[in-house]
Design a protein around this motif. Structure first.
Motif, PDB file in Angstrom:
ATOM      1  N   THR A  57     -18.598  -9.096 -13.158  1.00 58.14           N
ATOM      2  CA  THR A  57     -19.137  -7.979 -12.375  1.00 58.14           C
ATOM      3  C   THR A  57     -19.962  -8.442 -11.176  1.00 58.14           C
ATOM      4  N   SER A  58     -20.121  -9.760 -11.010  1.00 59.75           N
ATOM      5  CA  SER A  58     -20.817 -10.261  -9.812  1.00 59.75           C
ATOM      6  C   SER A  58     -20.121  -9.778  -8.548  1.00 59.75           C
ATOM      7  N   VAL A 110     -21.581  -6.560  -7.723  1.00 61.34           N
ATOM      8  CA  VAL A 110     -22.964  -6.735  -7.260  1.00 61.34           C
ATOM      9  C   VAL A 110     -22.971  -7.207  -5.804  1.00 61.34           C
ATOM     10  N   TYR A 147     -23.226  -4.751  -2.832  1.00 60.24           N
ATOM     11  CA  TYR A 147     -24.583  -4.275  -2.525  1.00 60.24           C
ATOM     12  C   TYR A 147     -25.427  -5.379  -1.892  1.00 60.24           C
ATOM     13  N   ALA A 148     -25.167  -6.618  -2.329  1.00 62.25           N
ATOM     14  CA  ALA A 148     -25.901  -7.743  -1.736  1.00 62.25           C
ATOM     15  C   ALA A 148     -25.602  -7.815  -0.237  1.00 62.25           C
TER      16      ALA A 148
END
Ligand SMILES: [Zn+2]
Lengths: 466, 487
Positions: free
Chosen positions: A122-123, A126, A129-130
Motif C-alpha cells: 500500500t506504499s 501512500v 499523497y506524499a
C-alpha cells in the motif's frame, strides 16, 4: 478470493433434489483503502469478505438469506439452505411470484481483474499523497483524500441451469483534496477512477490541483446575488446529476409504481422528455464504459440500451425481480452494474477553450455537494457547490465565489443544456468499498445549462439570508 | 477463540506495535421483513461473523478485517503492515489518551428477544399493520421491521476485555398517494424508544403503532388536497422527528472532532467550528443545551462502551448556548489539545464507533440530545405562536459541507395562526444558516414533548459506515425562519 464452483453446483443440485427452486450467489472482495488528512495518512485499511446469498422458492413462497460460512464447505451451505427451507411453511404466499431469472449460460465468464491489486504494497497508495504534500504543503495547503482499490468477484447459479456464471473485476478510485489554509480554508479537489493499477496518474491530478490553486489564489472571492444564471458544470457535478436522474428517472420500477419523476401519460416511452442534444445510454459494450460487465449481479445478460435518444425516452431499466413480477414485466438488466453514459457534444474540450469562449457572465460549478431530492415527483433537487465555484466572463475567470445553493429540476436541466463538451470522462460512483462493486458513469467533461436557479450564496456577510 | 485473540495481541506487541485491539463479532444477525401493498416484499435473514484488528505502530493506525477466523493471525500481520506503511506519511504521532482498563460487559435491556419470536407471529403483526394503512386514497403502502443482534468480544493490549450483546429494533410505516396536482405525497413513521421501557419485540406489539398507522392515513388524505406551504418568514415549531434531523445535521456532525480537525474533509466535509471556539462560541440562544450522551437507555446509540473500550459518558456539548465540548475519541484529543495549545478536552467522550467488525472506528454520534426546557407542553408552545408553521417527518435534506447551512423538506406542515393550528399545508420546506438558526431558538418544550428518536442511516467516513444512533429531543420553536414550498 475464488469460489469453488463445484460447491455452488453441489448446493444447486441439493435444491433440485428437494424439488425447490432457488438461486445462489457468491460474492467476494479484497480491498485496500488509504485515507489522508492534514498532510498525513490517517487511515490505512484492508478488508476481505466472502458471502453467500441464497434465495429459495416453493410454489408461491419465498425465503432469502445471506451467510458467511466458517469453512466454505458444501455441508455448511446446505445446512443454511435447510434452515431457510424450514421457514417456508410459516410464510404467506406471494401471488405474483414468478419463475427464477434465466441466467446467462455459455462463454460469459469474464475476468477483468488486475491481479497486482490483490497483495499489493500500500506504499504505492501512500505515495500519491506524499507527492501532493511535497508540492503543496509549503504553499500553506493541507492535503486530504481517500484512495480505494481492490478486486471483487461474483458467481451465480440457479436451479434453471447447470453451471454458474461468474465475473471478476478490479477498480480504483482516488481523490486528492487541498484545503488552502492561508486563503480562508478554500477547497479544491482532483479525482480519478480506473480499472487497473497501471492507469493511476498522480501527476495529472497534481496538475489539475495546480490549475485550481492558481485561480483561487489570484482572483478575489465574491458573493453573487441569488437568481438565475447560466452555469457550466464540471465532470463531478454532471456525473452527480446523471446518477440522480437515473435513480428517479430511468428505473422502470419507479415508473411502474409512479414513485419517480416520469409520469404515466406524460413521459411514456417514445415521448420527448429532454432537449434534442441529450442522448443517454446504458451500454456495457461502449468504448467509454470503464467496467464492461456483460452479465449483471443478478446473472442475466445486459443488453446495450439507449435510454434517451435525442431527448426521446426510448427504454427504462428493469432490475427488481419482485416489482417486475408484480407488474408482469421481464427483468432486463441490473441497476447495480449499470454503466450510464451521457453522450458528448461539440463544446470545448479543454479548460482554456472553455474559458476563452465564455463571454457572457457564467458560473462554473465543479462539484455538487450533498445533492438530495426536494420533490421526487417533479424531479426537483438541491445541492451546494463545492471545490471550485467561479464567475467566468469576457473569456476570463473573473472571480471565485463563495459556495452557492442550487435548486433546480432534472427536467429543467436536461431541457436547457446549451452545449456539451466533446471530451468524455469517467467519474467514480462507488465512493465506498462496502461489498466492493465498481461503478462509474461517463460524461462530457463540462456542460453548460441555461437559467439555473441559485437560491443562496454562503458569503459570511449574507449568512442571515442564506 | 478468546485465547487465540490474546495470543495475537501479544504477538503484535512483540512485532513492534505500541497498541492493538481486536473486535470479534461472534454473531452478527439481521432479519428484515416488509410488506408492499399488502403482499410480502422482503423476508431475509443475514448471518455474519468476523473480526477487525486495529494496530498502532510508529504513531500511525493500520486496520484489517476478515470474515475467515482461520486466518486471523494473517489479518493481524496485514494490519501491522498497514500501520507501518501509513507511518511513511505522518506529521503527528498518534498518542492515545488514557483510559481505565476494564473487564466488563453490556447487554441491551430486552423483554422479548426478537430471535425467539416465531416467523408466523412476525408475519401476523406485519400484515395486521399493513391492513391499517389501506385506504382508497393510498396507492402505495408498506410496513417494515428490522431486528438486529450482535454479540461482540473486544480485547486490547492494555488488558481490557469487554463482552457486549446488543439488540436493536426498528419498524416503520409508510403510505403515499397522488395529490391534486398529480404528484406523489407520503406520510411515514418510525418507532422511537422510551428510556423507561426496553428494546425488543415488545416495541412491535405496542398498540400505539396501530393508532399511528391510522393517523398517518388520515394525515395523508388531508395532505393530498392541502394548499401549498406559502413562502414567508415566520415562527417554526419543529416536532420530534424533524428536530432529530435538525440536531443531527447541524449540531451532531458539526461537532465530530475528526471533522473539526479536517480528517473528513475530502468526503463528508469539514466543520464551521474551530478549536478556538470551545468555551467561547455562542452556538445558539441561551435555551440551547445539548449533550453527547452514551448512557441514554434503550437507544441504538447506547452500546455500553465505544470501540476504544471507553464506557459510555454523558458529555455536555453546548451549555446555555455556549459551545463546550465535541464528539471525541482516544486518538484525536491529544492532537486537538496540542494544536489549540490548551487543554480543551480532558478525556475521551467515548464516541469512537465502527459500523461493524469490517470498519475502523471513527468519531460518531452516540445520542445527541437536547435537554427539555421550561416553555410548556406542545399546546402551550403552539399557543405562543402568532404566525407560524409546524413541521414533522424529514422528506429531504441537504447540508453545506461545513455544516454551516441547511435546506430541509418535510412530509407535513401545519399553518399556525394566532396560537392555533389553522390547516395542513403541502410540500413544506425550510432552510437557514446553522448558527443564526440556533440563535433564533425561542422556546424549548418541556419533558412531555421530549422523545428518543432512533436513527438507522447515518453515513460517514471512507469506507462509508452506516451508523445507528439516537436523538432525545424536545419540540422547539424558532423565530424568523425562511419557509416555503419551492424545491
Ligand atoms: Zn448523519
Amino acid at each position: 478470493m475464488k469460489v469453488d464452483h463445484q460447491l455452488l453446483i453441489n448446493a444447486n443440485q441439493y435444491l433440485k433434489d428437494q424439488g425447490i427452486k432457488g438461486q445462489i450467489v457468491f460474492r467476494s472482495e479484497r480491498s485496500h483503502l488509504v485515507r489522508a488528512g492534514r498532510n498525513q495518512v490517517s487511515l490505512n485499511t484492508s478488508e476481505e469478505a466472502a458471502r453467500f446469498f441464497v434465495q429459495i422458492q416453493l410454489g408461491k413462497k419465498q425465503s432469502k438469506g445471506e451467510f458467511v460460512l466458517k469453512n466454505n464447505t458444501t455441508e455448511e451451505l446446505i445446512h443454511e439452505i435447510k434452515e431457510l427451507q424450514a421457514t417456508l411453511p410459516l410464510l404467506p404466499e406471494i401471488d405474483h411470484l414468478g419463475d427464477l431469472l434465466n441466467l446467462a449460460q455459455g462463454d460469459y465468464n469474464d475476468d477483468h481483474s488486475d491481479m497486482d491489486m490483490i497483495n499489493m504494497d500500500t506504499s504505492l497508495m501512500v505515495d500519491v499523497y506524499a507527492k501532493a504534500v511535497n508540492k503543496f504543503a509549503d504553499k500553506g495547503c493541507e492535503v486530504s483524500g481517500a484512495f480505494s482499490l481492490g478486486t471483487y468477484a461474483y458467481s451465480i447459479i440457479n436451479t434453471n441451469v447447470e453451471q454458474p456464471i461468474s465475473y471478476r473485476g478490479s477498480d480504483y478510485n482516488v481523490d486528492v483534496v487541498l484545503q488552502l489554509k492561508e486563503h480562508n480554508n478554500k477547497e479544491i479537489k482532483s479525482s480519478q477512477v480506473g480499472a487497473s493499477l497501471a492507469e493511476i496518474n498522480a501527476d495529472a491530478m497534481i496538475e489539475e490541483l495546480d490549475r485550481h490553486f492558481l485561480v483561487k489564489t489570484t482572483t478575489h472571492r465574491k458573493s453573487v446575488p441569488i437568481g438565475k444564471y447560466n452555469v457550466i458544470f464540471g465532470p463531478e457535478a454532471v456525473a452527480e446529476i446523471l446518477a440522480y436522474t437515473s435513480w428517479v428517472g430511468f428505473s422502470g420500477e419507479s415508473y411502474l409504481m409512479q414513485t419517480g419523476m416520469f409520469k404515466k401519460g406524460q413521459h411514456d416511452i417514445g415521448s420527448k422528455v429532454f432537449g434534442d442534444n441529450i442522448t443517454i445510454t446504458n451500454d456495457p459494450t461502449s468504448k467509454h464504459s470503464l467496467f464492461k460487465r456483460r452479465v449483471g449481479l443478478n446473472g442475466i445478460l445486459r443488453p446495450a440500451h439507449t435510454i434517451i435518444n435525442k431527448g426521446i425516452l426510448k427504454n427504462l431499466i428493469y432490475s427488481s425481480k419482485d416489482i417486475c413480477d408484480r407488474y408482469g414485466i421481464v427483468v432486463d438488466n441490473d441497476f447495480a452494474t449499470a454503466s450510464f453514459e451521457l453522450l458528448p457534444g461539440t463544446g470545448p474540450a479543454t479548460w482554456t477553450e472553455l474559458v476563452q469562449q465564455t463571454k457572457e457572465p457564467t458560473l462554473y460549478i465543479n462539484t455538487l455537494h450533498y445533492m438530495n431530492f426536494t420533490n421526487v415527483a417533479k424531479g426537483e433537487f438541491t445541492a451546494t457547490s463545492r471545490f471550485g465555484t467561479y464567475l467566468i466572463s469576457e473569456g476570463k475567470v473573473q472571480d471565485h465565489l463563495y459556495n452557492i445553493r442550487v435548486n433546480d429540476s432534472f427536467h429543467h436541466v436536461f431541457n436547457n443544456v446549451h452545449w456539451l463538451s466533446s471530451k468524455i470522462t469517467s467519474v467514480n460512483l462507488s465512493s465506498t468499498y462496502g461489498m466492493r462493486l465498481a461503478s462509474s458513469v461517463s460524461v462530457p467533461e463540462w456542460i453548460e445549462v441555461k437559467d439555473v436557479p441559485i437560491t443562496a450564496c454562503f458569503a459570511p456577510e449574507l449568512s442571515e439570508n442564506a | 477463540m478468546q485465547k487465540k485473540i490474546a495470543d495475537i495481541l501479544d504477538s503484535l506487541l512483540a512485532m513492534g506495535a505500541s497498541y492493538a485491539d481486536i473486535r470479534w463479532h461472534q454473531d452478527d444477525w439481521l432479519q428484515s421483513l416488509s410488506t408492499l401493498k399488502g403482499i410480502l416484499h422482503q423476508n431475509s435473514t443475514r448471518k455474519r461473523q468476523g473480526a477487525g484488528i486495529r494496530v498502532l505502530c510508529d504513531g500511525a493506525w493500520g486496520f484489517s478485517s476478515t470474515e475467515n477466523m482461520n486466518t486471523l493471525a494473517d489479518t493481524a500481520k496485514a494490519a501491522l503492515e498497514q500501520a507501518r506503511s501509513a507511518a511513511q506519511l505522518r506529521q503527528f504521532k498518534i498518542e492515545l489518551s488514557p483510559k481505565e482498563t476494564l473487564i466488563s460487559e453490556f447487554q441491551t435491556h430486552t423483554l422479548i428477544d426478537p430471535r425467539t419470536v416465531s416467523l408466523e407471529d412476525k408475519m401476523k403483526r406485519l400484515f395486521e399493520l399493513d391492513q391499517l394503512l389501506r385506504a382508497p386514497e393510498v396507492d402505495l403502502w408498506s410496513v417494515s421491521f428490522e431486528f438486529y443482534h450482535r454479540s461482540i468480544y473486544y480485547a486490547d493490549t492494555e488488558g481490557s476485555k469487554i463482552w457486549r450483546k446488543i439488540n436493536d429494533v426498528a419498524a416503520s410505516l409508510d403510505c403515499s398517494g397522488i395529490d391534486i396536482d398529480g404528484l406523489r405525497q407520503k406520510r411515514s413513521f418510525e418507532i422511537y424508544q422510551d428510556i423507561n421501557k426496553s428494546v425488543g419485540w415488545e416495541n412491535i406489539i405496542d398498540q400505539d403503532l396501530n393508532v399511528k398507522a391510522s393517523q398517518l392515513v388520515d394525515q395523508l388524505k388531508e395532505i393530498l388536497k392541502a394548499p401549498q406551504c406559502e413562502q414567508e418568514t415566520c415562527d417554526l415549531v419543529i416536532l420530534n422527528s424533524m428536530m432529530a434531523l435538525q440536531v443531527h445535521e447541524t449540531i451532531g456532525h458539526a461537532l465530530e472532532l475528526d471533522r473539526i480537525l479536517g480528517y473528513e474533509l475530502s468526503y463528508a466535509g469539514g466543520s464551521h467550528v474551530n478549536l478556538d471556539d470551545f468555551d467561547h462560541k455562542v452556538f445558539g440562544s441561551k435555551k440551547l443545551n445539548a449533550r453527547a450522551d452514551g448512557t441514554t437507555p434503550n437507544s441504538p446509540g447506547t452500546t455500553g462502551f465505544d470501540d476504544d473500550g471507553v464506557p459510555g459518558r454523558n458529555v455536555v456539548l453546548i451549555d446555555n448556548g455556549i459551545l463546550k465540548n465535541a464528539l471525541t475519541s482516544r486518538s484525536t484529543i491529544n492532537e486537538a489539545n496540542t494544536l489549540a495549545k490548551r487543554k480543551i478536552f480532558d478525556q475521551s467522550g467515548g464516541a469512537n464507533r465502527a459500523e461493524s467488525y469490517r470498519h475502523m472506528p471513527i468519531e460518531r454520534m452516540n445520542n445527541i440530545n437536547l435537554d427539555p426546557g421550561n416553555d410548556g407542553e406542545l399546546e402551550e408552545l403552539i399557543s405562543k405562536v402568532k404566525n407560524g408553521l409546524m413541521v414533522e417527518s424529514p422528506r429531504s435534506w441537504s447540508i453545506g459541507s461545513n455544516r454551516e447551512n441547511f435546506h430541509f423538506a418535510c412530509e407535513i406542515g401545519w399553518k399556525i395562526k394566532d396560537g392555533k393550528i389553522s390547516h395542513i399545508v403541502r410540500n413544506p420546506t425550510y432552510g437557514g444558516a446553522s448558527i443564526p438558526f440556533w440563535n433564533s431558538l425561542k422556546y424549548v418544550g418541556d419533558k412531555s414533548t421530549w422523545r428518543l428518536e432512533q436513527v438507522y442511516n447515518c453515513g460517514k467516513g471512507q469506507p462509508n459506515q452506516i451508523m445507528r444512533l439516537g436523538h432525545g429531543v424536545p419540540v422547539c420553536v424558532f423565530e424568523n425562519v425562511q419557509v416555503g414550498s419551492e424545491s
